[in-house]
Design a protein around this motif. Structure first.
Motif, mmCIF file in Angstrom:
data_model
loop_
_atom_site.group_PDB
_atom_site.id
_atom_site.type_symbol
_atom_site.label_atom_id
_atom_site.label_comp_id
_atom_site.label_asym_id
_atom_site.label_seq_id
_atom_site.Cartn_x
_atom_site.Cartn_y
_atom_site.Cartn_z
ATOM 1 N N ARG A 69 0.835 -1.210 0.000
ATOM 2 C CA ARG A 69 0.000 0.000 0.000
ATOM 3 C C ARG A 69 0.867 1.256 0.000
ATOM 4 N NH1 ARG A 69 -5.307 0.775 2.095
ATOM 5 N NH2 ARG A 69 -5.194 -1.239 3.163
ATOM 6 N N ILE A 70 1.951 1.221 0.785
ATOM 7 C CA ILE A 70 2.868 2.359 0.856
ATOM 8 C C ILE A 70 3.465 2.656 -0.518
ATOM 9 C CG2 ILE A 70 5.119 3.094 1.769
ATOM 10 C CD1 ILE A 70 4.337 1.405 4.299
ATOM 11 N N MET A 71 3.948 1.614 -1.180
ATOM 12 C CA MET A 71 4.569 1.818 -2.490
ATOM 13 C C MET A 71 3.550 2.274 -3.515
ATOM 14 S SD MET A 71 7.418 -1.263 -2.690
ATOM 15 C CE MET A 71 6.355 -2.593 -2.089
ATOM 16 N N ARG A 72 2.349 1.715 -3.468
ATOM 17 C CA ARG A 72 1.316 2.129 -4.417
ATOM 18 C C ARG A 72 0.950 3.591 -4.202
ATOM 19 N NH1 ARG A 72 -4.735 -0.151 -4.057
ATOM 20 N NH2 ARG A 72 -4.561 1.095 -2.168
ATOM 21 N N ASP A 73 0.775 4.002 -2.947
ATOM 22 C CA ASP A 73 0.428 5.395 -2.661
ATOM 23 C C ASP A 73 1.534 6.344 -3.108
ATOM 24 O OD1 ASP A 73 -1.908 4.452 -1.581
ATOM 25 O OD2 ASP A 73 -1.324 4.762 0.513
ATOM 26 N N ASP A 74 2.795 5.926 -2.914
ATOM 27 C CA ASP A 74 3.903 6.794 -3.305
ATOM 28 C C ASP A 74 3.979 6.931 -4.823
ATOM 29 O OD1 ASP A 74 6.067 8.367 -2.209
ATOM 30 O OD2 ASP A 74 7.447 6.943 -3.124
ATOM 31 N N LEU A 75 3.719 5.852 -5.548
ATOM 32 C CA LEU A 75 3.709 5.929 -7.005
ATOM 33 C C LEU A 75 2.611 6.855 -7.501
ATOM 34 C CD1 LEU A 75 4.360 2.192 -7.952
ATOM 35 C CD2 LEU A 75 5.784 4.135 -8.644
ATOM 36 N N MET A 76 1.455 6.736 -6.895
ATOM 37 C CA MET A 76 0.349 7.586 -7.325
ATOM 38 C C MET A 76 0.600 9.048 -6.974
ATOM 39 S SD MET A 76 -2.886 5.112 -6.456
ATOM 40 C CE MET A 76 -4.050 6.314 -7.089
ATOM 41 N N ALA A 77 1.219 9.285 -5.818
ATOM 42 C CA ALA A 77 1.554 10.663 -5.450
ATOM 43 C C ALA A 77 2.572 11.267 -6.404
ATOM 44 C CB ALA A 77 2.093 10.697 -4.020
ATOM 45 N N ALA A 78 3.418 10.376 -7.010
ATOM 46 C CA ALA A 78 4.419 10.843 -7.981
ATOM 47 C C ALA A 78 3.834 11.000 -9.380
ATOM 48 C CB ALA A 78 5.592 9.876 -8.019
ATOM 49 N N GLY A 79 2.556 10.744 -9.539
ATOM 50 C CA GLY A 79 1.898 10.930 -10.827
ATOM 51 C C GLY A 79 1.786 9.681 -11.664
ATOM 52 N N CYS A 80 2.149 8.540 -11.122
ATOM 53 C CA CYS A 80 2.054 7.274 -11.873
ATOM 54 C C CYS A 80 0.674 6.656 -11.636
ATOM 55 C CB CYS A 80 3.155 6.311 -11.433
ATOM 56 S SG CYS A 80 4.809 6.881 -11.811
ATOM 57 N N VAL A 81 -0.304 7.086 -12.413
ATOM 58 C CA VAL A 81 -1.660 6.553 -12.268
ATOM 59 C C VAL A 81 -1.858 5.313 -13.133
ATOM 60 C CG1 VAL A 81 -2.644 8.773 -11.618
ATOM 61 C CG2 VAL A 81 -2.490 8.151 -14.045
ATOM 62 N N SER A 82 -0.837 4.970 -13.914
ATOM 63 C CA SER A 82 -0.859 3.754 -14.721
ATOM 64 C C SER A 82 0.575 3.349 -14.981
ATOM 65 C CB SER A 82 -1.605 3.988 -16.046
ATOM 66 O OG SER A 82 -0.915 4.955 -16.831
ATOM 67 N N GLY A 83 0.751 2.198 -15.631
ATOM 68 C CA GLY A 83 2.095 1.774 -15.982
ATOM 69 C C GLY A 83 2.708 0.781 -15.019
ATOM 70 N N PHE A 84 2.121 0.650 -13.823
ATOM 71 C CA PHE A 84 2.604 -0.312 -12.837
ATOM 72 C C PHE A 84 1.455 -1.189 -12.358
ATOM 73 C CE2 PHE A 84 5.732 3.109 -12.462
ATOM 74 C CZ PHE A 84 6.924 2.414 -12.370
ATOM 75 N N ASP A 85 1.683 -2.482 -12.297
ATOM 76 C CA ASP A 85 0.745 -3.426 -11.687
ATOM 77 C C ASP A 85 1.486 -4.196 -10.601
ATOM 78 O OD1 ASP A 85 -1.021 -2.612 -13.611
ATOM 79 O OD2 ASP A 85 -0.949 -4.466 -14.781
ATOM 80 N N PHE A 86 0.818 -4.412 -9.466
ATOM 81 C CA PHE A 86 1.390 -5.196 -8.377
ATOM 82 C C PHE A 86 0.904 -6.637 -8.470
ATOM 83 C CE2 PHE A 86 1.815 -0.901 -6.754
ATOM 84 C CZ PHE A 86 2.984 -0.943 -6.014
#
Length: 571
Positions: A111-128
């Protein structure tokens, strides 16, 4: 044929470390041989001479690699300007293989990593992708419940699956993912259950893959976090203070055949799929079957197909945890020991680049060194027991003022402690903590050095026992990682290490009987082993951050989460 520029750049560093370590090893063996004169040299003493030379060669290899990283820096950071580049359009999988882990902690980190990616503007491009090999039904239900809770939140996609068969262990888990879903992703970031990475770090890794079409794998240097016990704090301090310098030296040796540590790395999925099919080693016993330490072999297989495998020690934002106590560390080490000894069966595989074979060979040596040092101690007892009283007395008398023996002892002590001290002194300016802060770093160096003196003989005993068990055909199995910080009871420590205390007591008694002076020389090794239950118990005790700071065991801010993730430092 045009020479590979990466391999060409690594030639001089490789020659420096290899020839320097070889010269140190030969010199040590020669000094030890001279110290045995003029008493006749037996076959036991010839064996001791070779063992001492090999041990100093291994110490020298590590010391010179650290010195290389301290003095010889690359002209520029290859990833230094990646922040300004746009994110590529391809998809990246963030893969987290787990086996009987604390599911709550695993999904909290996700959850931490997902939130940090989204805060950095990565709303796509990564799947966990959480890839579970857990067999216990109750644990599986907990994992599914944690997954459902996190998946309900809006954001980057999260997938979970529990394998029906855990054939091939972690390597088989990742192989199944690549076979089923790898075609959807240009790259995959492989994490361990205790890994944590910042969005900036992951984004830079993805951009590096996009920039260099020959880059098959990029390995980061994880910084230890979550240390709450004395043992874990010592490991965290050591890796925080010395690890990056040593890794810089390692990076200068790598050419295009760098290391792969199995986690906190990005891999080009297509390269992995076409290169990293692992053999099942034929036969029976612990050296047969699926390769346990698969990561080193996978790195070599990527290099064999022409892909670049490299480590970037200056790529920050990559974190991991370590076992909370020495017993957990030894259990993990036992599994790695078996896996690395298996590598002897693939060392001569066709087509592997020379330095990939070196990486495999050095991994084997790393776990053989403890057993060889233990063999030297045993042979020293045999030598004392099989020579006459006159010869023993003569050797002890000559050793008191022997220049060669003193020089050898100084060489060993220097290789053990001088590189670390130089790294500590060189790093003080970077902390900018003032005089008091620098004194704390030096205090931490002293605490870590003393701890190493006491704990290294215990680790030697664990590793020597592990090699003996492997040679006797005992498999380590697939154990759960020891990441809990619950304090060990003294009775647990005694049950786990009583055998080595018995060995130490017998060895000390024999040494005293043969030569009281030799007895006192043996104390730096024998006494910690005798006191192993107490030392393991003490170092498993929890210690607060304030207590660790008073001991100097917090060198810099890399030992807590970076600024991007500081808001969740209590996880």
């Amino acid at each position: 044929m045009r020479r590979d520029p990466l391999e060409a750049a690594a030639m001089v560093p490789r020659l420096f470390v290899a020839t320097g370590a070889l010269a140190l090893g030969v010199s040590a063996g020669w000094l030890f041989y001279l110290s045995l004169q003029p008493v006749p040299v037996s076959w036991v003493d010839w064996a001791r001479t070779m063992l001492i030379g090999f041990s100093v060669f291994w110490l020298g290899w590590g010391a010179l690699t650290a010195l290389l990283g301290l003095l010889w820096r690359p002209a520029q950071d290859a990833l230094g300007d990646l922040d300004s580049e746009p994110m590529p359009s391809f998809a990246t999988a963030i893969v987290i293989p787990i086996y009987n882990e604390n599911a709550g902690e695993v999904f909290a980190r996700l959850r931490i990593m997902r939130d940090d990616l989204m805060a950095a503007g990565c709303v796509s491009g990564f799947d966990f992708h959480v890839l579970s090999d857990t067999r216990d039904a109750d644990r599986v239900e907990v994992e599914k419940a944690c997954y459902r809770e996190v998946a309900r939140d809006p954001g980057l996609p999260i997938y979970y699956r529990n394998r029906t068969s855990n054939e091939g262990r972690k390597a088989g888990n990742i192989k199944e993912f690549v076979t089923r879903s790898g075609g959807a992703y240009e790259a995959m970031i492989i994490l361990d259950a205790d890994s944590l990475m910042t969005a900036r770090c992951m984004m830079r890794m993805v951009k590096a893959v996009a920039r260099d079409p020959k880059l098959g794998l990029l390995q980061t240097l994880p910084v230890v976090i979550g240390a709450e016990t004395v043992f874990a704090r010592i490991i965290a301090f050591a890796t925080g203070l010395y690890g990056r310098t040593f890794a810089r030296g390692l990076a200068l040796l790598q050419g295009r055949c760098g290391p792969f540590w199995g986690h906190n790395a990005i891999v080009r999925t297509r390269a992995f799929a076409q290169s990293c099919g692992l053999p099942v080693l034929p036969g029976e016993g612990p050296l047969a079957g699926h390769i346990m330490s698969h990561d080193t072999v996978e790195g070599a297989l990527l290099a064999r197909r022409g892909w670049t495998v490299r480590c970037d020690p200056d790529l920050e934002g990559s974190y991991e945890e370590v076992p909370a106590h020495l017993l957990g560390f030894a259990a993990r080490d036992r599994r790695w020991c078996q896996g690395n000894l298996q590598h002897g069966r693939v060392l001569l595989a066709r087509g592997l680049p020379f330095w990939s074979r070196m990486n495999i060979g050095l991994g084997i040596i790393a776990y053989s060194a403890s057993a060889l040092w233990f063999s030297f101690l045993v042979l020293s007892l045999i030598s004392a027991g099989t020579t006459s009283v006159y010869e023993r007395t003569m050797r002890v008398f000559l050793a008191l003022g022997d220049f060669q023996l003193s020089l050898l002892l100084g060489l060993i002590i220097g290789l053990l402690f001088l590189p670390k001290l130089l790294v500590a002194l060189a790093g003080l300016a970077g902390y900018q903590n003032g005089i008091l802060g620098n004194l704390r770093v030096l205090l931490g160096y002293a605490v870590e050095a003393v701890s190493a003196i006491f704990l290294a003989p215990i680790l030697m005993m664990f590793q020597s026992r592990g090699i003996m068990e492997i040679l006797m055909g005992r498999d380590s199995g697939w154990t759960t990682a020891h990441r809990d910080h619950e304090a060990l009871r003294l009775s647990e420590c005694t049950r786990a290490t009583f055998w080595m205390s018995v060995v130490a007591a017998l060895g000390m008694a024999m040494t005293w009987y043969l030569s009281p002076l030799m007895f006192f020389w043996s104390l730096p090794v024998a006494l910690p082993v005798l006191l192993a239950p107490v030392l393991v118990w003490i170092t498993a005790k929890p210690v607060t951050a304030r207590g660790a700071a008073r001991l100097g065991l917090i060198a810099n801010t890399n030992q807590v989460l970076g600024g991007e993730l500081r808001r969740i430092a209590d996880v």
